[in-house]
Design an enzyme around this catalytic site. Structure first.
Site, PDB file in Angstrom:
ATOM      1  N   HIS A   1      45.106  38.171  46.697  1.00 33.35           N
ATOM      2  CA  HIS A   1      44.723  37.462  47.917  1.00 33.35           C
ATOM      3  C   HIS A   1      44.218  38.484  48.930  1.00 33.35           C
ATOM      4  CE1 HIS A   1      44.860  34.762  51.365  1.00 33.35           C
ATOM      5  NE2 HIS A   1      44.939  33.782  50.485  1.00 33.35           N
TER       6      HIS A   1
ATOM      7  N   ASP B   1      47.191  28.991  44.179  1.00 30.60           N
ATOM      8  CA  ASP B   1      46.560  28.299  43.045  1.00 30.60           C
ATOM      9  C   ASP B   1      47.254  28.535  41.712  1.00 30.60           C
ATOM     10  OD1 ASP B   1      43.707  29.169  44.826  1.00 30.60           O
ATOM     11  OD2 ASP B   1      44.266  27.092  44.391  1.00 30.60           O
TER      12      ASP B   1
HETATM   13  C1  SDX Z   1      42.324  31.003  47.709  1.00 30.60           C
HETATM   14  O1  SDX Z   1      41.279  33.413  51.883  1.00 30.60           O
HETATM   15  C2  SDX Z   1      42.112  32.486  51.717  1.00 30.60           C
HETATM   16  O2  SDX Z   1      42.974  32.216  52.526  1.00 30.60           O
HETATM   17  C3  SDX Z   1      41.952  31.712  50.420  1.00 30.60           C
HETATM   18  C4  SDX Z   1      43.040  30.696  50.109  1.00 30.60           C
HETATM   19  C5  SDX Z   1      43.039  29.547  51.081  1.00 30.60           C
HETATM   20  O3  SDX Z   1      44.096  28.914  51.259  1.00 30.60           O
HETATM   21  O4  SDX Z   1      41.941  29.221  51.617  1.00 30.60           O
HETATM   22  O5  SDX Z   1      44.305  31.320  50.122  1.00 30.60           O
HETATM   23  C6  SDX Z   1      42.835  30.051  48.728  1.00 30.60           C
HETATM   24  O6  SDX Z   1      41.152  31.106  47.541  1.00 30.60           O
HETATM   25  C7  SDX Z   1      43.308  31.876  46.962  1.00 30.60           C
HETATM   26  C8  SDX Z   1      42.614  32.872  45.983  1.00 30.60           C
HETATM   27  C9  SDX Z   1      42.246  32.116  44.687  1.00 30.60           C
HETATM   28  N1  SDX Z   1      41.419  32.989  43.830  1.00 30.60           N
HETATM   29  C10 SDX Z   1      41.928  33.503  42.678  1.00 30.60           C
HETATM   30  O7  SDX Z   1      43.088  33.360  42.282  1.00 30.60           O
HETATM   31  C11 SDX Z   1      40.904  34.297  41.853  1.00 30.60           C
HETATM   32  C12 SDX Z   1      41.537  35.590  41.343  1.00 30.60           C
HETATM   33  N2  SDX Z   1      41.740  36.513  42.506  1.00 30.60           N
HETATM   34  C13 SDX Z   1      40.745  37.458  42.814  1.00 30.60           C
HETATM   35  O8  SDX Z   1      39.452  37.207  42.400  1.00 30.60           O
HETATM   36  C14 SDX Z   1      40.944  38.184  44.139  1.00 30.60           C
HETATM   37  O9  SDX Z   1      42.243  38.595  44.178  1.00 30.60           O
HETATM   38  C15 SDX Z   1      40.608  37.450  45.424  1.00 30.60           C
HETATM   39  C16 SDX Z   1      39.235  36.892  45.395  1.00 30.60           C
HETATM   40  C17 SDX Z   1      41.593  36.356  45.680  1.00 30.60           C
HETATM   41  C18 SDX Z   1      40.726  38.471  46.562  1.00 30.60           C
HETATM   42  O10 SDX Z   1      39.714  39.384  46.387  1.00 30.60           O
HETATM   43  P1  SDX Z   1      39.573  40.686  47.334  1.00 30.60           P
HETATM   44  O11 SDX Z   1      40.469  40.596  48.515  1.00 30.60           O
HETATM   45  O12 SDX Z   1      38.114  40.901  47.558  1.00 30.60           O
HETATM   46  O13 SDX Z   1      40.171  41.836  46.468  1.00 30.60           O
HETATM   47  P2  SDX Z   1      39.308  42.747  45.490  1.00 30.60           P
HETATM   48  O14 SDX Z   1      38.456  41.897  44.600  1.00 30.60           O
HETATM   49  O15 SDX Z   1      38.655  43.819  46.305  1.00 30.60           O
HETATM   50  O16 SDX Z   1      40.476  43.374  44.578  1.00 30.60           O
HETATM   51  C19 SDX Z   1      41.146  44.580  44.951  1.00 30.60           C
HETATM   52  C20 SDX Z   1      41.537  45.227  43.631  1.00 30.60           C
HETATM   53  C21 SDX Z   1      40.325  45.446  42.717  1.00 30.60           C
HETATM   54  O17 SDX Z   1      40.655  46.515  41.851  1.00 30.60           O
HETATM   55  P3  SDX Z   1      40.072  48.035  42.231  1.00 30.60           P
HETATM   56  O18 SDX Z   1      38.567  47.883  42.377  1.00 30.60           O
HETATM   57  O19 SDX Z   1      40.764  48.382  43.542  1.00 30.60           O
HETATM   58  O20 SDX Z   1      40.492  48.882  41.058  1.00 30.60           O
HETATM   59  O21 SDX Z   1      42.412  44.337  42.889  1.00 30.60           O
HETATM   60  C22 SDX Z   1      41.768  43.922  41.698  1.00 30.60           C
HETATM   61  C23 SDX Z   1      40.277  44.189  41.882  1.00 30.60           C
HETATM   62  O22 SDX Z   1      39.647  44.409  40.615  1.00 30.60           O
HETATM   63  N3  SDX Z   1      42.027  42.480  41.561  1.00 30.60           N
HETATM   64  C24 SDX Z   1      42.313  41.863  40.415  1.00 30.60           C
HETATM   65  C25 SDX Z   1      42.537  40.521  40.759  1.00 30.60           C
HETATM   66  N4  SDX Z   1      42.385  40.355  42.086  1.00 30.60           N
HETATM   67  C26 SDX Z   1      42.051  41.570  42.576  1.00 30.60           C
HETATM   68  N5  SDX Z   1      42.413  42.329  39.148  1.00 30.60           N
HETATM   69  C27 SDX Z   1      42.729  41.408  38.206  1.00 30.60           C
HETATM   70  N6  SDX Z   1      42.975  40.086  38.443  1.00 30.60           N
HETATM   71  C28 SDX Z   1      42.886  39.616  39.717  1.00 30.60           C
HETATM   72  N7  SDX Z   1      43.113  38.324  39.958  1.00 30.60           N
END
Ligand code: SDX
Length: 437
Positions: free
Chosen positions: A313, A370
């Protein structure tokens, strides 16, 4: 909503020998922001912050989050108390109007839902025009935007408070009907109309699952589980879809158009589409023999596009308070219904392994709202493609509250970010016969 900023001191930006003193804005809970609204006009510089991870777009009095402490409050009231004691209609009133309604106010608000629960009969034609396999988020977004055609009197650039109040109840009540109708169309059953003797959630369940030949028994445990989920999804400050509603609304687009855009933003699997993507992920892992370690490794592999859906998140870095409540709600509902869902067991094992893995710990990746919500929707019998739709129904009051707060703020300006250009330097037009083969 305060249209002034509470400032304490300044931050200095030194550029090309110039010093710009930027006011420091302080929020109710002590959050701090540097007001750089004079940066470009004073220095010619802009800031760069892809994904807006360090950028505030507005001040808001609706929802407060603390990502480190796992705090979520609607108008100051902790989500845990609302999930335990409130209803979705009451929580919607709280978010939109800033206070808990008196009994008289709540009765009037609730009665208006009945008045606006039907959709214009012509809107049913949309369902005949869409292919039967249409994703319900597509039809929901289209039909919400079409409400500007059926109710043109509410599309003025500067609607009165009464007109906004009426559009708000219309949207909150009608989206339930639109979503239930899209489900009925997808299974070839006749539409079931809303009833005035049923409250918000039971009315939705009845429209979804009863039919001329089948009496759907409304079970309190199911109603309670959906009540909790709708409340938990009702708002979440400046998330992707709410920011979209605000950005579209900042051009003075009407509320129907702004909400329709928010529905599209929510559809993405990184946002509200994640609840559907989580179940698809769990089904994939289950079909592949339940090999959790294989998929944890894939999620960690930078060369693999697989991500652990429902994990991570932008704001919560210790736990998503909603995920805790949803997980318990899923356990309670399945126990009460006597359902054993292997995907719930798989999800729990996945969470357990991931939370012991340094990749997830170091990146502060935890289950979000989720991760478990789809387990509840499955137990209720809601089809997979409707999971993001359930999120949209829940988020409706939050979208409306933010749009209303934005248009009532006289300092609101149209959203228009800048960019840094990295394309071709100046070059001349070349006639087609001189461009080579
Ligand atoms: C919602 O914003 C809100 O409030 C949203 C929400 C709401 O109520 O409106 O809370 C609802 O959208 C919840 C999120 C649902 N999405 C998912 O579950 C999809 C999976 N999660 C990710 O795609 C991700 O964690 C996000 C999109 C939720 C957040 O992305 P960020 O903040 O841009 O984080 P990032 O992509 O920069 O990740 C940071 C690191 C990265 O690794 P490095 O480059 O530092 O090595 O963490 C890793 C990412 O690769 N990472 C994950 C991951 N989420 C982040 N690695 C594997 N699996 C994951 N799910």
């Amino acid at each position: 909503m305060p249209e002034t900023m509470n400032t304490q001191g300044t931050a200095q930006i030194q550029l090309d020998g110039k010093v710009l003193d930027c006011p420091v804005i302080v929020g109710t809970e002590g959050e701090r922001a540097i007001d750089i609204s004079k940066l470009r006009s004073s220095t010619g510089y802009i800031t760069m912050d892809p994904g807006f991870g360090n950028t505030g777009s507005c001040q808001s009095a609706i929802t407060y989050l603390d990502g480190d402490k796992g705090i979520l409050r609607y108008r100051g009231i902790p989500i845990e108390q609302l999930a335990e004691k409130s209803t979705f209609v009451e929580t919607s009133y709280l978010l939109i109007y800033g206070k808990l309604p008196t009994k008289k106010e709540l009765d009037a608000f609730s009665a208006a839902f009945n008045e606006h629960s039907m959709i214009h009969e012509d809107m049913k034609n949309f369902f005949n025009a869409f292919p039967s396999a249409t994703h319900p988020m597509a039809s929901l977004s289209a039909m919400v935007c079409s409400m500007s055609a059926y109710y043109p009197e509410f599309t003025k650039e500067d609607p009165t408070k009464e007109e906004v109040n009426r559009i708000a109840v219309q949207l909150l009540s009608k989206v339930r009907t639109i979503c239930a109708f899209s489900y009925k169309k997808s299974i070839g059953e006749p539409f079931v109309y809303p009833r005035h003797d049923l409250k918000y959630v039971p009315n939705f369940l009845n429209m979804m699952f009863s039919s001329p030949t089948k009496f759907y028994k409304i079970i309190d445990e199911v109603v309670n589980a959906l009540r909790v989920l709708l409340i938990l999804h009702a708002d979440h400050e400046q998330n992707c879809s709410t920011s979209t509603v605000r950005l579209v609304g900042s051009s003075r687009a009407n509320l129907y158009a702004s909400i329709s855009a928010g529905i599209c933003a929510l559809w993405g699997p990184l946002h509200g589409g994640a609840n559907q993507a989580v179940i698809e992920m769990l089904e994939l892992i289950q079909k592949d023999g339940g090999n959790i370690n294989k998929y944890i490794a894939k999620a960690k592999d930078k060369n693999d596009s697989f991500r652990l859906m429902g994990f991570g998140h932008r704001v919560y870095k210790n736990f998503d308070p909603r995920a805790k409540i949803v997980k318990k709600c899923a356990d309670d509902l399945l126990n009460k219904l006597g359902i054993r869902d292997p995907l719930l067991d798989l999800a729990k094992r996945l969470e357990e392994v991931a939370l012991k893995d340094d990749y997830f710990i170091s990146r502060k990746l935890y289950p979000n709202v989720d991760f478990y919500s789809g387990i509840i929707y499955r137990a209720v019998g809601i089809p997979l493609q409707m999971f993001p739709v359930m999120f949209a129904i829940g988020r409706m009051p939050g979208w409306i509250a933010h749009w209303k707060e934005m248009i009532e703020d006289s300092t609101t300006k149209i959203g228009r970010p800048f960019q840094i250009y990295i394309g071709s330097p100046k070059r001349d037009y070349v006639p087609i016969d001189q461009r080579g083969k």
